[in-house]
Scaffold this motif. Structure first.
Motif, mmCIF file in Angstrom:
data_model
loop_
_atom_site.group_PDB
_atom_site.id
_atom_site.type_symbol
_atom_site.label_atom_id
_atom_site.label_comp_id
_atom_site.label_asym_id
_atom_site.label_seq_id
_atom_site.Cartn_x
_atom_site.Cartn_y
_atom_site.Cartn_z
ATOM 1 N N ASP A 27 -78.964 77.696 -37.009
ATOM 2 C CA ASP A 27 -80.094 77.802 -36.092
ATOM 3 C C ASP A 27 -79.994 79.046 -35.223
ATOM 4 O O ASP A 27 -80.995 79.716 -34.968
ATOM 5 C CB ASP A 27 -80.195 76.555 -35.218
ATOM 6 C CG ASP A 27 -80.726 75.347 -35.967
ATOM 7 O OD1 ASP A 27 -81.069 75.470 -37.168
ATOM 8 O OD2 ASP A 27 -80.801 74.270 -35.358
ATOM 9 N N VAL A 67 -85.029 75.825 -39.513
ATOM 10 C CA VAL A 67 -84.303 75.493 -38.284
ATOM 11 C C VAL A 67 -84.174 73.977 -38.174
ATOM 12 O O VAL A 67 -85.136 73.239 -38.381
ATOM 13 C CB VAL A 67 -85.017 76.081 -37.049
ATOM 14 C CG1 VAL A 67 -84.400 75.585 -35.750
ATOM 15 C CG2 VAL A 67 -85.002 77.597 -37.109
ATOM 16 N N ASP A 69 -82.829 72.252 -35.307
ATOM 17 C CA ASP A 69 -83.075 71.796 -33.936
ATOM 18 C C ASP A 69 -84.582 71.798 -33.677
ATOM 19 O O ASP A 69 -85.223 72.844 -33.659
ATOM 20 C CB ASP A 69 -82.347 72.723 -32.961
ATOM 21 C CG ASP A 69 -82.563 72.322 -31.521
ATOM 22 O OD1 ASP A 69 -83.714 72.437 -31.035
ATOM 23 O OD2 ASP A 69 -81.580 71.920 -30.869
ATOM 24 N N LYS A 73 -87.114 74.890 -33.034
ATOM 25 C CA LYS A 73 -88.106 75.092 -34.087
ATOM 26 C C LYS A 73 -89.516 75.106 -33.500
ATOM 27 O O LYS A 73 -90.332 75.973 -33.826
ATOM 28 C CB LYS A 73 -87.973 73.986 -35.134
ATOM 29 C CG LYS A 73 -88.838 74.154 -36.352
ATOM 30 C CD LYS A 73 -88.492 73.055 -37.342
ATOM 31 C CE LYS A 73 -89.083 73.273 -38.697
ATOM 32 N NZ LYS A 73 -88.606 72.263 -39.653
#
Length: 108
Positions: A27, A67, A69, A73
């Protein structure tokens, strides 16, 4: 080549299978890459290079989808949506309409 693959590269999926990567590291890399690309998109919009901005936004959008998270995101998607509105209207001052700006249910 696989060892040097980065997020967004065609071989990155193979890289993660072979070498692994922690979700938070993934991420972080994606967010940094997307933020850098969004800065470039802003420059392209300022210069009126709409086609190039659209092409870069497509790449960033696809990358952001990976992503993990949801908060991170969502933030990145909101930025991409704002720039998409500017490019779609070919107006550097355009904004996202409230209906379009809503966060998808999958991210709530």
């Amino acid at each position: 080549m696989v060892g040097d693959a980065r997020p967004g590269d065609a071989l990155y999926g193979i890289h993660t299978v072979l070498f692994g990567e922690l979700p938070s590291v993934h991420d972080d890399r994606i967010a940094l890459s997307a933020t850098t690309d969004l800065s470039l998109v802003q420059q392209m919009i300022t210069q009126g290079d709409w086609d190039q901005a659209q092409n870069k936004l497509s790449v960033v959008h696809d990358r952001v989808q990976t992503v993990n998270d949801n908060d991170r995101k969502r933030d990145l998607i909101e930025q991409v949506n704002l720039f998409n509105a500017k490019v779609a209207h070919r107006d550097p001052n355009a904004t996202v309409s409230p209906a379009r700006y809503r966060t998808p249910r999958s991210l709530r």
